[in-house]
Design a protein around this motif. Structure first.
Motif, PDB file in Angstrom:
ATOM      1  N   ASN A  87       0.826  -1.209   0.000  1.00  0.00           N
ATOM      2  CA  ASN A  87       0.000   0.000   0.000  1.00  0.00           C
ATOM      3  C   ASN A  87       0.862   1.261   0.000  1.00  0.00           C
ATOM      4  N   LEU A  91      -0.172   4.808  -1.868  1.00  0.00           N
ATOM      5  CA  LEU A  91      -0.265   6.104  -1.195  1.00  0.00           C
ATOM      6  C   LEU A  91       0.434   7.178  -2.017  1.00  0.00           C
TER       7      LEU A  91
ATOM      8  N   ASP B 217       0.892   2.003   5.181  1.00  0.00           N
ATOM      9  CA  ASP B 217       0.354   3.145   5.917  1.00  0.00           C
ATOM     10  C   ASP B 217       0.606   3.020   7.414  1.00  0.00           C
ATOM     11  N   ASN B 257      -2.153   9.686   8.141  1.00  0.00           N
ATOM     12  CA  ASN B 257      -3.223   8.828   7.633  1.00  0.00           C
ATOM     13  C   ASN B 257      -4.593   9.466   7.799  1.00  0.00           C
ATOM     14  N   GLY B 260      -5.113  12.053   5.112  1.00  0.00           N
ATOM     15  CA  GLY B 260      -5.442  11.433   3.827  1.00  0.00           C
ATOM     16  C   GLY B 260      -6.881  10.935   3.797  1.00  0.00           C
TER      17      GLY B 260
END
Lengths: 208, 517
Positions: A87, A91, B217, B257, B260
């Motif tokens: 991931n 991103l 993440d 995070n 986002g």
């Protein structure tokens, strides 16, 4: 699409006021700055908007097609395929669309279907569970198509490499046109790589 | 220390273990972890008693050689880590009637253990194994048997594994009538990378590189949990300043995070300007991370025994100033989100998980705190540096998208406060820690690490062994809170319309790669 475009250059948009039919048929009128020419106030002050001063004339079909290609022909549509990534690359792909990198401003767009795509951006060490879906996505992408390995895993297998569950590098399962290394590659670098790649493509291999 | 960790409950778990698994012992490490073998006859009674006491199942996994089945239970900040010796042709009791999350954990355990264990459970479908792995024994490649929904006007929508947006792969099968969702069933495992096997091939002290790349993440949370487990197993003492810097990194990851996701949530509800602003703020945030810590997502910033970069006063001032600048922007955006009728119309009552259901299904982490589950590792226990920071956990009861958005705003603001607090009270650099002393004497020791990542509790359990004078991982398991929350997402969508699924999904934003591993 060029038929539609040519019709617009000849006859204007059917949704516009009749007066706007006198707009020049130059292809440049499609650029955003001059696209709102239907406003009568604008057409009355042509000296400020030089593009609108050009004499209207019909374009031959091939000419219209060429102009269309010149403007939008270098646009690029991308389908992202995660083949087992962590991931991280995703991103950074997302970051490409933020106001700093403004990917769409460069004529590059992520699309929802491989059938709409020129280029597949593949991430991850190619998990064996994803191979069938990946190959189908590649098959569904119209030619000329480009397969790009994004991130360390897709370029070389990365830390995960080849195992019972992964193939490793993307080139193990399909021919690859470009590798963008990095863990994950930063958005500016991804953009730079894509633009350089497009610039260096021979005209015969440009996206249709 | 903020939490009122009730000593009574702690003794409940300890007393249960003393009664049912008398060989359990305390492991070193910042959290109280009790570990030991569980007699076969006590496997079910122990689970039942812990369930009655209000405990929850955290993780379940087989060891690398399929000789042991491990399980961890949490009750407040205390953790019980017990294992069962696997005998021949033995059917292990199914824990899913008590803890629904056990269903998929058990099926994954069967897949990973090469079918050398079996559960006495009704659901025997493979979970991670899609029949594509290169192994002697593998599930035959056949279509996954989704539970069919029949009736007049019912039809199925199949989505994935490749989704329309730039997200990780997984398959969702919706059964719908008109636009209304009657059932959602997810099928995951597409990103399984055989991470545990890869770990065992590498030196244990380089394991943090892999931990940082399991979930992009949550790279700080995974790295810290891994290093915590490794340091606990080796009984290393880590400098106070290191722990504070790790907490700083963890809070920065949480903020990045949330920034986002808050933008993406606005966008999914048709509020594109929200995405534009939040993605700009996130980019600023990541750029400072790159400048000060060398990586935008903070990968490899935590190493066994330390952190990669220290901060000087100028750098601390930059970090401080960024928090000061971000806070008013965030407050403005929160006012806009809360005052926007269109957004609130989409967020309110959408994808609702009420506290009762959340408790029953074991919802955890951020999504849990939006449904009244007040669990945040940062508020419990006596572990540095959070015992000195007085963390205020966000908590909402409504359990809808709006509540999860509110929790994200609250947690971001709290993290901005924590970052400034950490910077103000950063302990002075201490003497270097003698790290190598225990390596030679290590023999098959276990360690466990727990960290409250932005999504929820990350747990790393490992066993070290000294193999030909080099330290390797005999066994390792990383647990992502998404294991608990994926099944709850399937409940959250029920009765909602299909176009609301992206919004609901984003409000949870669960992990695929950390789940599949």
């Amino acid at each position: 699409m060029w038929k539609l475009f040519n019709q617009i250059t000849r006859h204007g948009l059917c949704t516009e006021k009749p007066g706007s039919l006198t707009r020049p048929s130059s292809a440049t009128s499609l650029t955003p700055d001059t696209n709102h020419g239907s406003d009568p106030g604008l057409t009355q002050t042509p000296s400020e908007i030089p593009v609108l001063c050009a004499a209207p004339r019909d374009l031959a079909p091939h000419e219209a097609h060429q102009r269309l290609l010149k403007i939008v022909g270098r646009a690029l549509t991308i389908r992202a395929v995660d083949a087992g990534s962590c991931n991280g690359c995703e991103l950074e792909m997302h970051a490409l669309s933020n106001p700093y990198y403004n990917l769409e401003g460069a004529g590059i767009r992520f699309v929802a279907s491989p059938r709409h795509a020129d280029l597949l951006l593949v991430t991850g060490p190619v998990a064996r569970n994803m191979v069938q879906a990946l190959l189908r996505a590649i098959e569904a992408t119209p030619r000329p198509r480009y397969v790009v390995a994004l991130g360390e895993c897709a370029c070389s297998g990365g830390l995960f490499g080849e195992s019972y569950a992964t193939h490793g590098a993307l080139s193990e399962v399909t021919p690859v046109d470009l590798c963008i290394p990095g863990c994950p590659p930063e958005p500016g670098f991804i953009l730079q790589c894509l633009l350089t790649f497009l610039e260096r493509l021979p005209a015969s291999r440009l996206p249709a | 220390m903020t939490s009122s960790a009730p000593p009574l409950q702690r003794t409940i778990l300890q007393r249960l273990l003393q009664e049912l698994c008398p060989d359990c012992q305390r492991l070193p490490g910042p959290f109280p972890v009790w570990h030991g073998p569980c007699p076969g006859a006590q496997w079910w009674p122990l689970a039942q008693r812990i369930h009655q006491a209000g405990g929850r199942l955290v993780a379940l996994w087989p060891d690398a050689h399929a000789t042991l089945l491990h399980v961890t239970y949490a009750l407040e900040e205390t953790l019980a880590w017990v294992w069962l010796e696997l005998g021949k042709a033995q059917k292990i009791p199914d824990l899913s009637p008590l803890f629904p999350a056990a269903n998929r954990l058990q099926r994954a355990a069967v897949d990973l253990a090469d079918f050398s264990l079996a559960f006495d459970a009704p659901d025997q479908r493979p979970w991670l194994d899609h029949g594509c792995w290169l192994r002697e024994q593998s599930a035959p490649p056949q279509p996954y048997a989704f539970v069919p929904v029949t009736g007049e006007g019912v039809h199925e929508i199949a989505v994935g594994p490749i989704h329309a947006g730039i997200i990780e792969p997984g398959h969702f099968r919706f059964s719908v009538v008109g636009e209304k969702v009657l059932r959602l069933e997810a099928h995951l495992g597409y990103t399984h990378k055989g991470a545990a096997a890869r770990w065992r091939q590498r030196p244990a002290l380089l394991g943090h590189e892999l931990a940082a790349r399991l979930c992009g993440d949550s790279t700080v949370a995974y790295s810290w949990a891994f290093c915590m487990a490794l340091e606990a197993a080796l009984d290393w003492r880590v400098a106070e300043r290191t722990l504070w810097l790790r907490a700083l990194l963890l809070e920065r990851e949480r903020v990045a995070n949330h920034l986002g996701d808050l933008g993406a949530l606005g966008n999914d509800a048709g509020f594109a300007v929200g995405l534009a602003h939040f993605s700009r703020l996130r980019e600023d945030w990541l750029r400072l991370s790159k400048a000060l810590f060398g990586h935008r997502l903070l990968m490899d910033s935590i190493l066994p025994g330390g952190v990669r970069t220290d901060l000087d006063k100028t750098q601390c001032a930059l970090l401080h100033a960024q928090c000061v600048a971000l806070e008013p922007e965030l407050l403005t955006l929160r006012d806009i989100y809360e005052g926007h009728a269109g957004l609130q119309d989409r967020f309110g009552t959408t994808g609702q998980v009420l506290p009762g259901l959340a408790r029953q299904l074991g919802l955890t982490g951020l999504a849990g705190r939006a449904s009244g589950m007040a669990a945040d590792l940062r508020c419990h226990g006596n572990w540095a540096p959070y015992n000195a920071l007085d963390v205020q956990a966000a908590l909402r009861e409504e359990g809808d998208v709006a509540a999860r958005v509110a929790v994200r705003f609250d947690e971001t603001l709290e993290s901005l406060r924590l970052i400034r607090l950490i910077l103000d009270h950063l302990p002075a650099p201490g003497p270097a820690v003698a790290a190598q002393q225990n390596l030679a004497s290590t023999h098959a020791v276990r360690g466990l690490g727990r960290v409250e990542g932005w999504r929820g509790e990350i747990q790393v359990a490992l066993q070290l062994e000294n193999h030909r004078d080099s330290l390797t991982l005999r066994d390792i398991h990383l647990h992502d809170p998404s294991w608990q929350n994926w099944p709850v997402l399937e409940h959250a969508i029920l009765g909602n319309i299909v176009p609301d699924f992206p919004l609901i999904n984003k409000s949870f934003n669960l992990c695929y790669s950390g789940h599949d591993q």
